[in-house]
Write a protein that holds these residues in place. Structure first.
Motif, PDB file in Angstrom:
ATOM      1  N   GLY A   9       0.825  -1.148   0.221  1.00  0.00           N
ATOM      2  CA  GLY A   9       0.137  -0.247   0.134  1.00  0.00           C
ATOM      3  C   GLY A   9       1.270   1.314   0.179  1.00  0.00           C
ATOM      4  N   SER A  46      -0.922   4.677   4.092  1.00  0.00           N
ATOM      5  CA  SER A  46      -2.353   3.427   4.153  1.00  0.00           C
ATOM      6  C   SER A  46      -2.251   2.103   5.289  1.00  0.00           C
ATOM      7  CB  SER A  46      -2.336   2.823   2.485  1.00  0.00           C
ATOM      8  OG  SER A  46      -1.161   1.735   2.799  1.00  0.00           O
ATOM      9  N   LYS A  74       0.102  -0.112   6.516  1.00  0.00           N
ATOM     10  CA  LYS A  74       0.321  -1.656   6.518  1.00  0.00           C
ATOM     11  C   LYS A  74       1.082  -1.720   7.551  1.00  0.00           C
ATOM     12  CE  LYS A  74       3.487  -0.807   3.826  1.00  0.00           C
ATOM     13  NZ  LYS A  74       3.013   1.612   2.959  1.00  0.00           N
ATOM     14  N   ARG A  85       7.797  -2.668  -0.168  1.00  0.00           N
ATOM     15  CA  ARG A  85       7.310  -1.821  -1.677  1.00  0.00           C
ATOM     16  C   ARG A  85       8.169  -1.765  -2.715  1.00  0.00           C
ATOM     17  NH1 ARG A  85       6.806   4.351   0.208  1.00  0.00           N
ATOM     18  NH2 ARG A  85       5.873   4.496  -1.443  1.00  0.00           N
ATOM     19  N   LEU A 135      -3.687  -5.570  -0.284  1.00  0.00           N
ATOM     20  CA  LEU A 135      -3.374  -4.372  -0.478  1.00  0.00           C
ATOM     21  C   LEU A 135      -4.775  -3.319   0.132  1.00  0.00           C
ATOM     22  CD1 LEU A 135      -2.720  -1.570  -2.345  1.00  0.00           C
ATOM     23  CD2 LEU A 135      -4.924  -2.052  -3.731  1.00  0.00           C
ATOM     24  N   CYS A 136      -3.432  -2.455   1.026  1.00  0.00           N
ATOM     25  CA  CYS A 136      -4.154  -1.501   1.604  1.00  0.00           C
ATOM     26  C   CYS A 136      -4.616  -0.269   1.118  1.00  0.00           C
ATOM     27  CB  CYS A 136      -2.918  -1.490   2.717  1.00  0.00           C
ATOM     28  SG  CYS A 136      -3.293  -2.592   3.951  1.00  0.00           S
ATOM     29  N   PRO A 137      -5.355   0.337   0.087  1.00  0.00           N
ATOM     30  CA  PRO A 137      -6.148   1.427  -0.843  1.00  0.00           C
ATOM     31  C   PRO A 137      -5.404   2.872   0.040  1.00  0.00           C
ATOM     32  CG  PRO A 137      -7.961  -0.218  -0.362  1.00  0.00           C
ATOM     33  CD  PRO A 137      -6.641  -0.907   1.172  1.00  0.00           C
ATOM     34  N   ALA A 138      -4.973   3.241  -1.175  1.00  0.00           N
ATOM     35  CA  ALA A 138      -4.644   5.419  -0.337  1.00  0.00           C
ATOM     36  C   ALA A 138      -6.092   5.765   0.399  1.00  0.00           C
ATOM     37  CB  ALA A 138      -4.409   5.479  -1.495  1.00  0.00           C
ATOM     38  N   PRO A 156      -8.780  -3.434   3.264  1.00  0.00           N
ATOM     39  CA  PRO A 156      -7.570  -4.295   2.352  1.00  0.00           C
ATOM     40  C   PRO A 156      -8.123  -5.444   1.988  1.00  0.00           C
ATOM     41  CG  PRO A 156      -6.704  -3.819   4.994  1.00  0.00           C
ATOM     42  CD  PRO A 156      -8.821  -3.612   4.858  1.00  0.00           C
ATOM     43  N   CYS A 171       2.446   1.068  -6.358  1.00  0.00           N
ATOM     44  CA  CYS A 171       2.982   0.910  -4.889  1.00  0.00           C
ATOM     45  C   CYS A 171       4.833   0.275  -4.691  1.00  0.00           C
ATOM     46  CB  CYS A 171       2.585   0.408  -3.606  1.00  0.00           C
ATOM     47  SG  CYS A 171       0.317   0.643  -3.676  1.00  0.00           S
TER      48      CYS A 171
END
Length: 217
Positions: free
Chosen positions: A35, A39, A41, A152, A170-173, A178, A196
């Protein structure tokens, strides 16, 4: 490595989410948490370490004082030192450069006890070649216990090489919950994951950058 579909967890998400229920099923041998900055993580990873049975969080404090704690652990445990030395030798043969950061990481990964390991920024302090060797090692390790890697790095998480025993979270913005992302172009969330990730040389330019939220200490 084999998938571990019998292992699943369910819990309320911490801040920066709104306490939504989150369920993670079909946990794999390698699970990547990805992410953008801010975000969530790390907060997700810490919560997983609290919730999952007999889990351990391997944070960036492993690098403190040149990885002194890791070296002290191997000095006190000959069996651990032997395993670490064998892995380091294999990694060097694959092009890795031995460093305090690499030693601290391998010691953490090889320490017996935890049933699940959650590693913060596995690539921290490792050059491109070392990350490639590490990624290969993680994919062929023998113990099979689940590992969650916050990353990352497009070397640690090579989207073109993700296998059936690996999963991407995925941890979205926008701080929506998630989600699992399939590792192929066109899958929901794939492009967000790809943006990312970056090569180690690119990541080095943003070393030390942190996410800041106005009004939050």
């Amino acid at each position: 490595m084999k998938p571990t579909p019998e292992l699943k967890v369910s819990f309320d998400l911490p801040w920066p989410w709104g306490g939504e229920q989150f369920e993670l099923t079909d946990i794999r041998s390698l699970n990547y948490i990805v992410g953008p900055l801010g975000s969530g993580k790390t907060r997700l990873a810490l919560r997983l370490a609290e919730i999952m049975p007999n889990a351990a969080f391997l944070g960036l404090d492993r690098l403190a004082e040149g990885g002194m704690a890791a070296r002290a652990r191997t000095d006190a445990d000959p069996a651990l030192k032997s395993r670490v030395d064998q892995i380091l030798s294999w990694l060097v043969d694959e092009g890795a450069c031995v460093s305090d950061a690499l030693v601290a990481l391998i010691v953490g990964l090889e320490t017996e006890g935890p049933a699940t390991l959650i590693v913060d920024m596995a690539e921290q302090g490792l050059d491109h070649a070392t990350q490639e060797a590490l990624s290969a090692h993680l994919r062929q390790r023998a113990d099979g216990r689940p590992i969650f890697l916050l990353t990352r790095s497009s070397v640690i998480l090579d989207l073109s090489a993700v296998g059936s025993d690996e999963a991407i979270i995925l941890c979205p913005a926008n701080h929506s919950p998630p989600t699992r992302v399939a590792p192929y172009p066109g899958a929901p969330g794939y492009e967000a994951v790809a943006t990312c990730l970056a090569l180690p040389e690119v990541r080095a330019r943003t070393e030390g950058v942190i996410a800041w939220r106005p009004g939050v200490a």
